[in-house]
Design an enzyme around this catalytic site. Structure first.
Site, short mmCIF file in Angstrom:
data_model
loop_
_atom_site.label_atom_id
_atom_site.label_comp_id
_atom_site.label_asym_id
_atom_site.label_seq_id
_atom_site.Cartn_x
_atom_site.Cartn_y
_atom_site.Cartn_z
N ASN A 160 57.26 -19.85 33.58
CA ASN A 160 56.66 -19.40 34.83
C ASN A 160 55.77 -20.49 35.41
OD1 ASN A 160 55.42 -18.16 36.97
ND2 ASN A 160 54.89 -16.30 35.86
N HIS B 197 46.05 -9.68 49.53
CA HIS B 197 47.47 -10.02 49.38
C HIS B 197 47.70 -11.04 48.25
CE1 HIS B 197 51.63 -10.18 50.68
NE2 HIS B 197 51.56 -11.49 50.76
#
Length: 157
Positions: A121, A96
């Site tokens: 970011n 994940h």
């Protein structure tokens, strides 16, 4: 983020002049203790660089995968000179981590390119919580500086 110039840029540097800029921040709430610290450091640095508090819009989303859609909505408004993505993804025991890290990063990049809008970011991707804590304030400040510098650069091109 700035390489050799990082420690040498003063707020008086035109590249880091945030006056007259409008900045949107999208913060993931997952790992809130980290992302809240990122947001505080980021907003404080934006103000230090001259961005007026009234010209900073800050929204939150559940997690890193939702950041891109909020950035896209902000980009579509053509109101912002730069956007900032804040989040924290900590490696777990499953795949994940890679999925969220890769897809959130790709989404942020795509929106920046599609809208020709700088997006700093600062979605942290770390192995553990101590790594995230060690980076939260510095990366929040870095994101503010990147957003202001890139907004000024794109305006000058």
């Amino acid at each position: 983020m700035f390489g050799a110039d990082k420690g040498n840029m003063a707020a008086s540097d035109n590249r880091l002049n945030g006056k007259k800029l409008s900045v949107g921040i999208v913060q993931a709430r997952f790992n809130a203790s980290i992302t809240d610290a990122l947001a505080v450091a980021c907003k404080s640095e934006l103000i230090k660089l001259g961005v007026s508090e009234k010209d900073i819009d800050h929204v939150t989303v559940p997690g890193a995968l939702e950041v891109a859609v909020a950035l896209q909505c902000m980009a579509e408004k053509s109101k912002y000179d730069a956007l900032i993505a804040l989040g924290c993804i900590i490696r777990g025991e499953t795949y994940h981590f890679e999925l969220v890290a890769n897809e959130s990063g790709a989404g942020v990049t795509r929106i920046s390119l599609d809208y020709q809008l700088p997006i700093a970011n600062a979605i942290l991707t770390t192995e553990d919580m101590p790594q995230a804590v060690a980076r939260q304030e510095e990366k929040g400040r870095d994101a503010a500086r990147v957003a202001v510098e890139m907004a000024n650069l794109l305006e000058s091109i």
